[in-house]
Motif scaffolding. Structure first.
Motif, PDB file in Angstrom:
ATOM      1  N   PHE A  11      35.194  57.026  39.006  1.00  0.00           N
ATOM      2  CA  PHE A  11      36.107  56.320  38.108  1.00  0.00           C
ATOM      3  C   PHE A  11      36.225  54.845  38.466  1.00  0.00           C
ATOM      4  N   PHE A  12      36.184  54.538  39.759  1.00  0.00           N
ATOM      5  CA  PHE A  12      36.263  53.136  40.180  1.00  0.00           C
ATOM      6  C   PHE A  12      35.055  52.364  39.662  1.00  0.00           C
ATOM      7  N   ALA A  13      33.909  53.032  39.625  1.00  0.00           N
ATOM      8  CA  ALA A  13      32.689  52.371  39.159  1.00  0.00           C
ATOM      9  C   ALA A  13      32.712  52.150  37.655  1.00  0.00           C
ATOM     10  N   VAL A  14      33.145  53.170  36.897  1.00  0.00           N
ATOM     11  CA  VAL A  14      33.083  53.047  35.436  1.00  0.00           C
ATOM     12  C   VAL A  14      34.236  52.219  34.866  1.00  0.00           C
ATOM     13  N   ILE A  15      35.419  52.298  35.499  1.00  0.00           N
ATOM     14  CA  ILE A  15      36.538  51.459  35.056  1.00  0.00           C
ATOM     15  C   ILE A  15      36.352  50.038  35.565  1.00  0.00           C
ATOM     16  N   ASP A  16      35.804  49.916  36.767  1.00  0.00           N
ATOM     17  CA  ASP A  16      35.442  48.621  37.352  1.00  0.00           C
ATOM     18  C   ASP A  16      36.617  47.642  37.405  1.00  0.00           C
ATOM     19  N   PRO A  17      37.617  47.918  38.254  1.00  0.00           N
ATOM     20  CA  PRO A  17      38.773  47.021  38.376  1.00  0.00           C
ATOM     21  C   PRO A  17      38.396  45.588  38.759  1.00  0.00           C
ATOM     22  N   ILE A  18      37.440  45.458  39.676  1.00  0.00           N
ATOM     23  CA  ILE A  18      37.030  44.121  40.123  1.00  0.00           C
ATOM     24  C   ILE A  18      36.351  43.366  38.985  1.00  0.00           C
ATOM     25  N   GLY A  19      35.504  44.047  38.241  1.00  0.00           N
ATOM     26  CA  GLY A  19      34.811  43.407  37.131  1.00  0.00           C
ATOM     27  C   GLY A  19      35.747  43.005  36.001  1.00  0.00           C
ATOM     28  N   SER A  20      36.922  43.635  35.934  1.00  0.00           N
ATOM     29  CA  SER A  20      37.889  43.298  34.886  1.00  0.00           C
ATOM     30  C   SER A  20      38.618  41.992  35.169  1.00  0.00           C
ATOM     31  N   VAL A  21      38.610  41.559  36.432  1.00  0.00           N
ATOM     32  CA  VAL A  21      39.319  40.330  36.800  1.00  0.00           C
ATOM     33  C   VAL A  21      38.753  39.090  36.103  1.00  0.00           C
ATOM     34  N   PRO A  22      37.430  38.844  36.179  1.00  0.00           N
ATOM     35  CA  PRO A  22      36.906  37.663  35.478  1.00  0.00           C
ATOM     36  C   PRO A  22      37.075  37.735  33.970  1.00  0.00           C
ATOM     37  N   VAL A  23      37.030  38.963  33.409  1.00  0.00           N
ATOM     38  CA  VAL A  23      37.271  39.117  31.975  1.00  0.00           C
ATOM     39  C   VAL A  23      38.712  38.730  31.656  1.00  0.00           C
ATOM     40  N   PHE A  24      39.630  39.181  32.491  1.00  0.00           N
ATOM     41  CA  PHE A  24      41.052  38.855  32.318  1.00  0.00           C
ATOM     42  C   PHE A  24      41.279  37.350  32.429  1.00  0.00           C
ATOM     43  N   ILE A  25      40.647  36.730  33.416  1.00  0.00           N
ATOM     44  CA  ILE A  25      40.794  35.281  33.620  1.00  0.00           C
ATOM     45  C   ILE A  25      40.276  34.515  32.411  1.00  0.00           C
ATOM     46  N   ALA A  26      39.113  34.927  31.898  1.00  0.00           N
ATOM     47  CA  ALA A  26      38.493  34.214  30.788  1.00  0.00           C
ATOM     48  C   ALA A  26      39.304  34.344  29.508  1.00  0.00           C
ATOM     49  N   THR A  27      39.828  35.541  29.249  1.00  0.00           N
ATOM     50  CA  THR A  27      40.509  35.786  27.981  1.00  0.00           C
ATOM     51  C   THR A  27      41.968  35.344  27.984  1.00  0.00           C
ATOM     52  N   THR A  28      42.532  35.072  29.157  1.00  0.00           N
ATOM     53  CA  THR A  28      43.948  34.675  29.221  1.00  0.00           C
ATOM     54  C   THR A  28      44.124  33.228  29.669  1.00  0.00           C
ATOM     55  N   SER A  29      43.048  32.466  29.636  1.00  0.00           N
ATOM     56  CA  SER A  29      43.122  31.079  30.129  1.00  0.00           C
ATOM     57  C   SER A  29      44.093  30.217  29.328  1.00  0.00           C
ATOM     58  N   GLY A  30      44.364  30.585  28.072  1.00  0.00           N
ATOM     59  CA  GLY A  30      45.252  29.779  27.241  1.00  0.00           C
ATOM     60  C   GLY A  30      46.697  30.230  27.248  1.00  0.00           C
ATOM     61  N   PHE A  31      47.056  31.202  28.103  1.00  0.00           N
ATOM     62  CA  PHE A  31      48.415  31.732  28.143  1.00  0.00           C
ATOM     63  C   PHE A  31      49.132  31.324  29.427  1.00  0.00           C
ATOM     64  N   ASP A  32      50.485  31.311  29.385  1.00  0.00           N
ATOM     65  CA  ASP A  32      51.253  30.994  30.588  1.00  0.00           C
ATOM     66  C   ASP A  32      51.346  32.241  31.474  1.00  0.00           C
ATOM     67  N   ALA A  33      51.974  32.090  32.658  1.00  0.00           N
ATOM     68  CA  ALA A  33      52.017  33.167  33.642  1.00  0.00           C
ATOM     69  C   ALA A  33      52.747  34.401  33.109  1.00  0.00           C
ATOM     70  N   LYS A  34      53.861  34.212  32.383  1.00  0.00           N
ATOM     71  CA  LYS A  34      54.622  35.339  31.850  1.00  0.00           C
ATOM     72  C   LYS A  34      53.798  36.115  30.836  1.00  0.00           C
ATOM     73  N   ALA A  35      53.111  35.410  29.940  1.00  0.00           N
ATOM     74  CA  ALA A  35      52.285  36.064  28.928  1.00  0.00           C
ATOM     75  C   ALA A  35      51.136  36.822  29.580  1.00  0.00           C
ATOM     76  N   LYS A  36      50.572  36.251  30.641  1.00  0.00           N
ATOM     77  CA  LYS A  36      49.474  36.916  31.339  1.00  0.00           C
ATOM     78  C   LYS A  36      49.926  38.248  31.934  1.00  0.00           C
ATOM     79  N   ARG A  37      51.160  38.275  32.493  1.00  0.00           N
ATOM     80  CA  ARG A  37      51.690  39.525  33.041  1.00  0.00           C
ATOM     81  C   ARG A  37      51.865  40.571  31.935  1.00  0.00           C
TER      82      ARG A  37
END
Length: 202
Positions: A11-37
């Protein structure tokens, strides 16, 4: 315990928590800290709902439609491979996907919850590791608990994405995204080949 570790790793491999971090960073770059949470929490809740659906009803839905698990594995691998290509080429995510992520809810659902966290591979794992003919209800419940624990780890990493981003910067995030994309492409290829092998009984 020895039987639980491989399930956790799978499950760790297919969900890939680490790989989701750069996706999260890229897609939330235009939001403030509260919105990101808020986006992080909504993405995990949505992904959990989707994976729980496949855990409970996925096998029944596929059977009702006459779709063998091997066909789902092949289709999931193809979609995952295409998704991986958008991470390898470009800026970690396809420009069209980033443009679609306008609001907090839209960003949380796409592309974070699906297909980044609740990826085709994760959906497939949720179905295959809870097959009614192979696993008891207790084993299925245990597997579901392990899946949710991986989602919990994913949430922690997403909430810590800001400090991680400060350390690695945009360049580091792009490198991680491309490397994870290559790994995802490899996993997708293996999924397709395994599906073909199972379907044609090779």
């Amino acid at each position: 315990m020895s039987e639980l570790i491989p399930i956790f790793i799978f499950f760790f491999a297919v969900i890939d928590p680490i790989g989701s971090v750069p996706v999260f960073i890229a897609t939330t770059s235009g939001f403030d800290a509260k919105a990101k949470r808020h986006i992080a929490y909504k993405a995990i809740i949505a992904a959990a709902g989707i994976l729980l659906f496949f855990t409970i009803a996925g096998e029944y839905v596929l059977s009702a439609m006459g779709i063998p698990l091997s066909a789902f594995e092949i289709a999931g691998g193809i979609v995952l491979f295409l998704f991986a290509l958008t991470m390898i080429f470009g800026e970690g995510k396809a420009r069209s996907e980033l443009r679609m992520a306008k609001s907090v809810t839209e960003t949380a659902i796409f592309p974070l919850a699906v297909p980044s966290i609740a990826s085709p591979g994760a959906m497939l794992a949720a179905v295959m590791l809870t097959e009614n003919d192979r696993y008891t209800l207790v084993e299925q419940a245990t597997t579901t608990g392990i899946m949710l624990s991986v989602l919990g780890i994913t949430l922690i990493l997403l909430l810590a994405a800001a400090p991680i981003h400060k350390i690695i910067g945009n360049g580091g995030a792009n490198i991680v995204s491309r490397v994870m994309g290559l790994i995802l492409a490899s996993v997708a290829t293996a999924s397709i080949l395994e599906g073909i092998k199972t379907y044609f009984v090779l």
